[in-house]
Motif scaffolding. Structure first.
Motif, mmCIF file in Angstrom:
data_model
loop_
_atom_site.group_PDB
_atom_site.id
_atom_site.type_symbol
_atom_site.label_atom_id
_atom_site.label_comp_id
_atom_site.label_asym_id
_atom_site.label_seq_id
_atom_site.Cartn_x
_atom_site.Cartn_y
_atom_site.Cartn_z
ATOM 1 N N GLY A 132 -23.777 1.184 28.526
ATOM 2 C CA GLY A 132 -22.606 1.482 27.613
ATOM 3 C C GLY A 132 -21.444 0.812 27.689
ATOM 4 O O GLY A 132 -20.660 1.273 26.997
ATOM 5 N N LYS A 133 -21.198 -0.038 28.583
ATOM 6 C CA LYS A 133 -19.859 -0.514 28.817
ATOM 7 C C LYS A 133 -19.556 -2.125 28.151
ATOM 8 O O LYS A 133 -18.744 -2.830 28.391
ATOM 9 C CB LYS A 133 -19.577 -0.744 30.352
ATOM 10 C CG LYS A 133 -19.504 0.599 31.091
ATOM 11 C CD LYS A 133 -18.264 1.424 30.599
ATOM 12 C CE LYS A 133 -17.984 2.479 31.506
ATOM 13 N NZ LYS A 133 -16.845 3.518 30.900
ATOM 14 N N GLY A 134 -20.659 -2.345 27.318
ATOM 15 C CA GLY A 134 -20.658 -3.811 26.593
ATOM 16 C C GLY A 134 -19.863 -3.375 25.240
ATOM 17 O O GLY A 134 -18.987 -2.792 25.029
ATOM 18 N N MET A 135 -20.300 -4.297 24.355
ATOM 19 C CA MET A 135 -19.887 -4.187 22.998
ATOM 20 C C MET A 135 -20.454 -3.222 21.956
ATOM 21 O O MET A 135 -21.506 -3.300 22.320
ATOM 22 C CB MET A 135 -19.717 -5.744 22.532
ATOM 23 C CG MET A 135 -18.993 -6.884 23.253
ATOM 24 S SD MET A 135 -17.304 -6.554 23.278
ATOM 25 C CE MET A 135 -16.785 -6.791 21.303
ATOM 26 N N PRO A 136 -19.714 -2.782 21.200
ATOM 27 C CA PRO A 136 -20.308 -1.922 20.053
ATOM 28 C C PRO A 136 -21.246 -2.648 19.088
ATOM 29 O O PRO A 136 -20.636 -3.978 18.850
ATOM 30 C CB PRO A 136 -18.977 -1.153 19.470
ATOM 31 C CG PRO A 136 -17.889 -2.106 19.483
ATOM 32 C CD PRO A 136 -18.139 -2.806 20.921
ATOM 33 N N THR A 137 -22.037 -2.269 18.693
ATOM 34 C CA THR A 137 -22.907 -2.924 17.521
ATOM 35 C C THR A 137 -21.997 -2.798 16.222
ATOM 36 O O THR A 137 -21.230 -1.799 15.963
ATOM 37 C CB THR A 137 -24.377 -2.511 17.328
ATOM 38 O OG1 THR A 137 -23.999 -0.918 17.099
ATOM 39 C CG2 THR A 137 -25.248 -2.529 18.600
ATOM 40 N N LEU A 138 -22.106 -3.704 15.339
ATOM 41 C CA LEU A 138 -21.387 -3.810 14.020
ATOM 42 C C LEU A 138 -21.496 -2.793 13.279
ATOM 43 O O LEU A 138 -20.791 -2.194 12.641
ATOM 44 C CB LEU A 138 -21.546 -5.157 13.657
ATOM 45 C CG LEU A 138 -20.951 -5.460 12.385
ATOM 46 C CD1 LEU A 138 -19.286 -5.385 12.635
ATOM 47 C CD2 LEU A 138 -20.969 -6.974 11.646
ATOM 48 N N ARG A 139 -22.896 -2.157 12.857
ATOM 49 C CA ARG A 139 -23.466 -1.393 12.079
ATOM 50 C C ARG A 139 -23.482 0.022 12.667
ATOM 51 O O ARG A 139 -24.375 0.918 12.267
ATOM 52 C CB ARG A 139 -24.403 -1.829 11.116
ATOM 53 C CG ARG A 139 -24.477 -3.049 10.597
ATOM 54 C CD ARG A 139 -25.468 -3.495 9.671
ATOM 55 N NE ARG A 139 -24.981 -4.795 8.950
ATOM 56 C CZ ARG A 139 -25.074 -5.817 9.255
ATOM 57 N NH1 ARG A 139 -25.087 -6.120 10.633
ATOM 58 N NH2 ARG A 139 -24.808 -6.613 8.376
ATOM 59 N N GLY A 140 -22.846 0.163 13.959
ATOM 60 C CA GLY A 140 -22.881 1.471 14.513
ATOM 61 C C GLY A 140 -24.200 1.382 15.426
ATOM 62 O O GLY A 140 -24.875 0.710 15.977
ATOM 63 N N GLY A 141 -24.583 2.604 16.165
ATOM 64 C CA GLY A 141 -25.423 2.881 17.076
ATOM 65 C C GLY A 141 -24.916 2.677 18.508
ATOM 66 O O GLY A 141 -23.803 2.576 18.485
ATOM 67 N N ALA A 142 -25.771 2.579 19.555
ATOM 68 C CA ALA A 142 -25.523 2.503 20.781
ATOM 69 C C ALA A 142 -24.758 1.209 21.198
ATOM 70 O O ALA A 142 -25.015 0.239 20.619
ATOM 71 C CB ALA A 142 -26.592 2.619 21.832
ATOM 72 N N SER A 143 -23.810 1.169 22.038
ATOM 73 C CA SER A 143 -23.133 0.106 22.671
ATOM 74 C C SER A 143 -24.031 -0.833 23.572
ATOM 75 O O SER A 143 -24.955 0.057 24.222
ATOM 76 C CB SER A 143 -21.910 0.492 23.258
ATOM 77 O OG SER A 143 -20.807 0.851 22.299
ATOM 78 N N GLY A 144 -23.647 -1.950 23.711
ATOM 79 C CA GLY A 144 -24.373 -2.808 24.704
ATOM 80 C C GLY A 144 -24.064 -2.483 26.131
ATOM 81 O O GLY A 144 -23.276 -1.389 26.407
ATOM 82 N N ASP A 145 -24.533 -3.147 27.195
ATOM 83 C CA ASP A 145 -24.266 -3.126 28.594
ATOM 84 C C ASP A 145 -23.552 -4.204 28.961
ATOM 85 O O ASP A 145 -23.311 -5.097 28.493
ATOM 86 C CB ASP A 145 -25.669 -2.889 29.412
ATOM 87 C CG ASP A 145 -26.496 -1.656 28.676
ATOM 88 O OD1 ASP A 145 -26.115 -0.887 28.298
ATOM 89 O OD2 ASP A 145 -27.614 -2.134 28.953
ATOM 90 N N MET A 146 -22.857 -3.767 30.211
ATOM 91 C CA MET A 146 -22.204 -4.994 31.133
ATOM 92 C C MET A 146 -22.724 -5.105 32.497
ATOM 93 O O MET A 146 -23.227 -4.086 32.886
ATOM 94 C CB MET A 146 -20.615 -4.061 31.349
ATOM 95 C CG MET A 146 -19.683 -5.020 32.306
ATOM 96 S SD MET A 146 -18.080 -4.282 32.420
ATOM 97 C CE MET A 146 -17.473 -5.694 33.660
#
Length: 384
Positions: free
Chosen positions: A320-334
């Motif tokens: 969850g420490k990555g970038m947000p998705t453009l159309r909502g939903g869960a964020s990416g990872d780092m």
């Protein structure tokens, strides 16, 4: 050879209406046109036969005479020969008009196509514009509200986009009667050209606006507020409807397309919604394990535990420490990737300690043992 019945030539019944006759004629003329039937030696004669039949039946008086007397109605001066080609005679303008419709169907695409609304082009839509916007990775993460300055053509305020002095309406072009094109008879064909007076607009302006000189628009820079959503990537396109170039003579404006470019970051590398951060660690930290503190894209920090015996390239995930998705939903990872660092500029004492450590470390380097075992097998195989 006896002439064929005109209704049979066109393929219609005797009670066909004027619209049915015209439709049948256009279909036959297109089908039998010599330019479309180069391999048919009879096409030209059949094409002329169709023209002759339609010229007789399109005129109500000639049609009534033909229905009563047949072909004899046009013999011995009985109303004029219908097959007289493109010469004079009553109804000549109607026939030229009908044939020009066929000409449009046959060659309209080649000549630029027929225009709707009688060919009038009173107003035209403005061009779409492109604006390249560079933002930081942090701005792509959080989203951005910014103002951009766009040079573009806007509707003239003096004439309200009409192009005429005082906002007066343009008048119909006297040369083409508002069609935007003129036709000229050249032998067998009707040739169509853009009207030289109005340049195809279908209208002219008696008193052009002094500000825009009749164009209905002027060049100007505009400041626009742009909302860049969180999660955008390089190549993301944002459309602002109606914010492009103003239309000509009051036509609708085009659209503005903003293309996003996200700058490279000195700490993070991006892959879609995931982030990667390469973190150097000392030999002792990699060997003994321990905690390290790493940055996150939101400006915060996270503690990461390094396992004992970690090697270069080992990755650890921060969900969850990555970038947000453009159309909502869960964020990416780092992903944290370790890079075990070799110390430099050693003192004499440090070198002594490392030599002693090396003597005591035999058997504690699994990658080296595996590699050199493979090398020995390779060399033994070469000798064999």
């Amino acid at each position: 050879m006896a002439k064929r019945d005109y209704y049979d030539v066109l393929g219609v019944s005797k009670g066909a209406s004027a619209d049915e006759l015209k439709k049948a004629y256009r279909g036959k003329a297109k089908e039998l046109h010599p330019d479309r039937n180069a391999d048919n030696p009879n096409a030209e004669a059949q094409f002329k036969e169709v023209n002759e039949a339609y010229e007789a039946l399109k005129d109500p008086n000639k049609k009534a005479a033909y229905d009563r007397y047949g072909h004899a109605a046009f013999e011995n001066g009985g109303g004029g020969r219908p097959g007289g080609g493109f010469g004079g005679g009553a109804g000549q303008g109607d026939f030229a008009s009908a044939f020009s419709d066929v000409f449009d169907d046959l060659f309209g695409d080649f000549m630029g196509g027929r225009q709707g609304g009688g060919g009038r082009r009173r107003a035209s839509r403005g061009n779409d514009l492109r604006y390249n916007l560079r933002i930081t990775l942090e701005e792509a993460y959080a989203g951005l509200q910014t103002t951009i300055t766009v040079p573009t053509a806007v509707a003239c305020g003096t004439c309200n986009g009409t192009g005429a002095e005082g906002g007066a309406e343009p008048v119909t072009c006297p040369t083409c009667s508002g069609m935007g094109k003129v036709r000229a008879q050249q032998g067998f064909f009707t040739v169509e050209r853009t009207c030289p007076t109005c340049n195809g607009a279908g209208q002219t302006i008696k008193n052009p606006c002094n500000t825009c000189h009749g164009a209905g628009r002027v060049e100007k820079e505009r400041a626009l507020s742009v909302n860049v959503p969180a999660g955008v990537e390089t190549g993301t396109r944002i459309r602002l409807a109606g914010e492009g170039e103003a239309g000509l003579r009051g036509g609708p404006a085009g659209d503005l397309y903003i293309f996003i470019e996200v700058r490279d970051h000195e700490l993070f590398q991006r892959d879609a919604q995931h982030l990667f951060c390469r973190v150097p660690v000392s030999i002792s930290k990699a060997a003994l394990g321990g905690d390290i503190e790493v940055p996150t894209i939101d400006g915060g920090r996270s503690r990461v535990k390094i396992p004992e015996g970690s090697q270069t390239g080992r990755q650890m995930r921060l969900r969850g420490k990555g970038m947000p998705t453009l159309r909502g939903g869960a964020s990416g990872d780092m992903f944290i990737e370790l890079a075990v660092e070799t110390p430099v500029n050693l003192t004499a004492r440090q070198k002594e300690i490392l030599r002693e450590f090396d003597k005591q470390s035999e058997g504690n380097n699994p990658q080296s043992s595996t590699f050199f075992s493979a090398v020995k097998s390779f060399w033994d195989g070469m000798k064999g």
